[in-house]
Design a protein around this motif. Structure first.
Motif, PDB file in Angstrom:
ATOM      1  N   VAL A  40       0.856  -1.189   0.000  1.00 58.40           N
ATOM      2  CA  VAL A  40       0.000   0.000   0.000  1.00 58.40           C
ATOM      3  C   VAL A  40       0.893   1.241   0.000  1.00 58.40           C
ATOM      4  O   VAL A  40       2.038   1.188   0.451  1.00 58.40           O
ATOM      5  N   PRO A  41       0.408   2.354  -0.516  1.00 61.83           N
ATOM      6  CA  PRO A  41       1.230   3.570  -0.585  1.00 61.83           C
ATOM      7  C   PRO A  41       1.681   4.040   0.793  1.00 61.83           C
ATOM      8  O   PRO A  41       1.011   3.818   1.801  1.00 61.83           O
ATOM      9  N   LEU A  42       2.812   4.693   0.793  1.00 66.07           N
ATOM     10  CA  LEU A  42       3.357   5.267   2.016  1.00 66.07           C
ATOM     11  C   LEU A  42       2.770   6.660   2.227  1.00 66.07           C
ATOM     12  O   LEU A  42       2.635   7.435   1.279  1.00 66.07           O
ATOM     13  N   LYS A  43       2.453   6.971   3.471  1.00 60.98           N
ATOM     14  CA  LYS A  43       1.971   8.306   3.823  1.00 60.98           C
ATOM     15  C   LYS A  43       3.160   9.235   4.005  1.00 60.98           C
ATOM     16  O   LYS A  43       4.304   8.787   4.127  1.00 60.98           O
ATOM     17  N   ASP A  44       2.900  10.523   4.058  1.00 62.58           N
ATOM     18  CA  ASP A  44       3.970  11.521   4.162  1.00 62.58           C
ATOM     19  C   ASP A  44       4.907  11.249   5.339  1.00 62.58           C
ATOM     20  O   ASP A  44       6.125  11.293   5.192  1.00 62.58           O
ATOM     21  N   PHE A  45       4.354  10.976   6.519  1.00 59.46           N
ATOM     22  CA  PHE A  45       5.208  10.760   7.692  1.00 59.46           C
ATOM     23  C   PHE A  45       6.004   9.470   7.553  1.00 59.46           C
ATOM     24  O   PHE A  45       7.131   9.376   8.070  1.00 59.46           O
ATOM     25  N   GLU A  46       5.490   8.463   6.856  1.00 56.01           N
ATOM     26  CA  GLU A  46       6.237   7.225   6.633  1.00 56.01           C
ATOM     27  C   GLU A  46       7.394   7.460   5.647  1.00 56.01           C
ATOM     28  O   GLU A  46       8.492   6.917   5.835  1.00 56.01           O
ATOM     29  N   ILE A  47       7.147   8.285   4.633  1.00 54.02           N
ATOM     30  CA  ILE A  47       8.218   8.646   3.696  1.00 54.02           C
ATOM     31  C   ILE A  47       9.345   9.338   4.452  1.00 54.02           C
ATOM     32  O   ILE A  47      10.529   9.023   4.260  1.00 54.02           O
ATOM     33  N   GLU A  48       9.013  10.273   5.326  1.00 54.38           N
ATOM     34  CA  GLU A  48      10.030  10.993   6.089  1.00 54.38           C
ATOM     35  C   GLU A  48      10.814  10.043   6.997  1.00 54.38           C
ATOM     36  O   GLU A  48      12.043  10.147   7.104  1.00 54.38           O
ATOM     37  N   GLU A  49      10.131   9.128   7.650  1.00 55.84           N
ATOM     38  CA  GLU A  49      10.801   8.150   8.513  1.00 55.84           C
ATOM     39  C   GLU A  49      11.726   7.245   7.680  1.00 55.84           C
ATOM     40  O   GLU A  49      12.863   6.972   8.073  1.00 55.84           O
ATOM     41  N   PHE A  50      11.260   6.813   6.525  1.00 57.58           N
ATOM     42  CA  PHE A  50      12.068   5.970   5.643  1.00 57.58           C
ATOM     43  C   PHE A  50      13.296   6.742   5.132  1.00 57.58           C
ATOM     44  O   PHE A  50      14.401   6.196   5.077  1.00 57.58           O
ATOM     45  N   LYS A  51      13.135   8.005   4.795  1.00 60.32           N
ATOM     46  CA  LYS A  51      14.273   8.818   4.336  1.00 60.32           C
ATOM     47  C   LYS A  51      15.333   8.944   5.434  1.00 60.32           C
ATOM     48  O   LYS A  51      16.535   8.855   5.153  1.00 60.32           O
ATOM     49  N   ARG A  52      14.918   9.117   6.679  1.00 58.45           N
ATOM     50  CA  ARG A  52      15.879   9.176   7.790  1.00 58.45           C
ATOM     51  C   ARG A  52      16.608   7.835   7.946  1.00 58.45           C
ATOM     52  O   ARG A  52      17.818   7.794   8.191  1.00 58.45           O
ATOM     53  N   TYR A  53      15.877   6.745   7.772  1.00 57.97           N
ATOM     54  CA  TYR A  53      16.474   5.410   7.852  1.00 57.97           C
ATOM     55  C   TYR A  53      17.501   5.220   6.728  1.00 57.97           C
ATOM     56  O   TYR A  53      18.598   4.697   6.960  1.00 57.97           O
ATOM     57  N   MET A  54      17.173   5.654   5.513  1.00 58.97           N
ATOM     58  CA  MET A  54      18.113   5.556   4.398  1.00 58.97           C
ATOM     59  C   MET A  54      19.360   6.391   4.671  1.00 58.97           C
ATOM     60  O   MET A  54      20.476   5.957   4.359  1.00 58.97           O
ATOM     61  N   ASP A  55      19.206   7.566   5.276  1.00 61.89           N
ATOM     62  CA  ASP A  55      20.359   8.409   5.612  1.00 61.89           C
ATOM     63  C   ASP A  55      21.293   7.709   6.606  1.00 61.89           C
ATOM     64  O   ASP A  55      22.505   7.861   6.534  1.00 61.89           O
ATOM     65  N   ARG A  56      20.713   6.959   7.545  1.00 63.96           N
ATOM     66  CA  ARG A  56      21.532   6.236   8.524  1.00 63.96           C
ATOM     67  C   ARG A  56      22.185   4.992   7.912  1.00 63.96           C
ATOM     68  O   ARG A  56      23.101   4.435   8.506  1.00 63.96           O
ATOM     69  N   ASN A  57      21.689   4.535   6.772  1.00 61.91           N
ATOM     70  CA  ASN A  57      22.175   3.303   6.140  1.00 61.91           C
ATOM     71  C   ASN A  57      22.516   3.559   4.674  1.00 61.91           C
ATOM     72  O   ASN A  57      22.053   2.853   3.778  1.00 61.91           O
ATOM     73  N   LYS A  58      23.361   4.543   4.446  1.00 65.98           N
ATOM     74  CA  LYS A  58      23.698   4.964   3.076  1.00 65.98           C
ATOM     75  C   LYS A  58      24.326   3.860   2.240  1.00 65.98           C
ATOM     76  O   LYS A  58      24.103   3.800   1.041  1.00 65.98           O
ATOM     77  N   SER A  59      25.090   2.967   2.849  1.00 64.82           N
ATOM     78  CA  SER A  59      25.706   1.895   2.057  1.00 64.82           C
ATOM     79  C   SER A  59      24.652   0.939   1.499  1.00 64.82           C
ATOM     80  O   SER A  59      24.850   0.361   0.431  1.00 64.82           O
ATOM     81  N   ASN A  60      23.539   0.784   2.198  1.00 62.59           N
ATOM     82  CA  ASN A  60      22.461  -0.091   1.723  1.00 62.59           C
ATOM     83  C   ASN A  60      21.546   0.593   0.712  1.00 62.59           C
ATOM     84  O   ASN A  60      20.889  -0.080  -0.080  1.00 62.59           O
ATOM     85  N   PHE A  61      21.487   1.909   0.769  1.00 62.61           N
ATOM     86  CA  PHE A  61      20.632   2.686  -0.121  1.00 62.61           C
ATOM     87  C   PHE A  61      21.485   3.721  -0.862  1.00 62.61           C
ATOM     88  O   PHE A  61      21.353   4.922  -0.642  1.00 62.61           O
ATOM     89  N   PRO A  62      22.376   3.241  -1.755  1.00 63.66           N
ATOM     90  CA  PRO A  62      23.253   4.169  -2.466  1.00 63.66           C
ATOM     91  C   PRO A  62      22.476   4.938  -3.538  1.00 63.66           C
ATOM     92  O   PRO A  62      21.399   4.532  -3.959  1.00 63.66           O
TER      93      PRO A  62
END
Length: 141
Positions: A40-62
């Motif tokens: 199901v689509p991600l809501k705005d706050f879920e997108i923001e949380e996912f973006k922070r997670y990607m920032d903490r795990n840059k090697s996994n999300f290049p």
């Protein structure tokens, strides 16, 4: 409501590391019944949380990520124990719950774990929701 497209590296599904780089479209993982799931689509706050997670795990999300408007739900209802007809799954699940699949088999939908660059240490998944990623393209390293 959105989906987010990223690259994914340094991960494993099953017991072996997957030395590949995959382009994935991510949705929120939704349970339909015991064996059926849906993205199901991600809501705005879920997108923001996912973006922070990607920032903490840059090697996994290049690389960069791309947001897309998403329909109310991915029309595919997936069956968890359906075997893949290829050497790779079509979908990956990122979750902090211990999802299990049969040993040695490749299913269309597989739980995945992120690892460090050596593929030895597993990284924590600490989002408040689970993700379902549709593999669009993959490249074996």
């Amino acid at each position: 409501m959105y989906s987010i497209n990223t690259q994914l590296a340094y991960f494993k599904y099953g017991s072996d590391p997957k030395r590949m780089l995959a382009n994935i479209t991510w949705f929120k993982y939704a349970v339909i019944s015991d064996l059926k799931i849906q993205g199901v689509p991600l809501k705005d706050f879920e997108i923001e949380e996912f973006k922070r997670y990607m920032d903490r795990n840059k090697s996994n999300f290049p690389g960069q990520y791309f947001l897309e408007q998403a329909p109310q739900s991915d029309q595919n209802i997936l069956i968890l124990n359906s075997l893949s007809t290829s050497l790779f799954p079509s979908f990956l699940i990122l979750s902090n719950n211990a999802l299990q699949t049969g040993s040695g088999s490749i299913y269309k939908v597989m739980p995945a774990t992120l690892t460090d660059e050596s593929y030895l240490s597993q990284k924590d998944y600490d989002l408040s929701f689970d993700l379902l990623g549709k593999i669009q393209v993959y490249k074996i390293n």
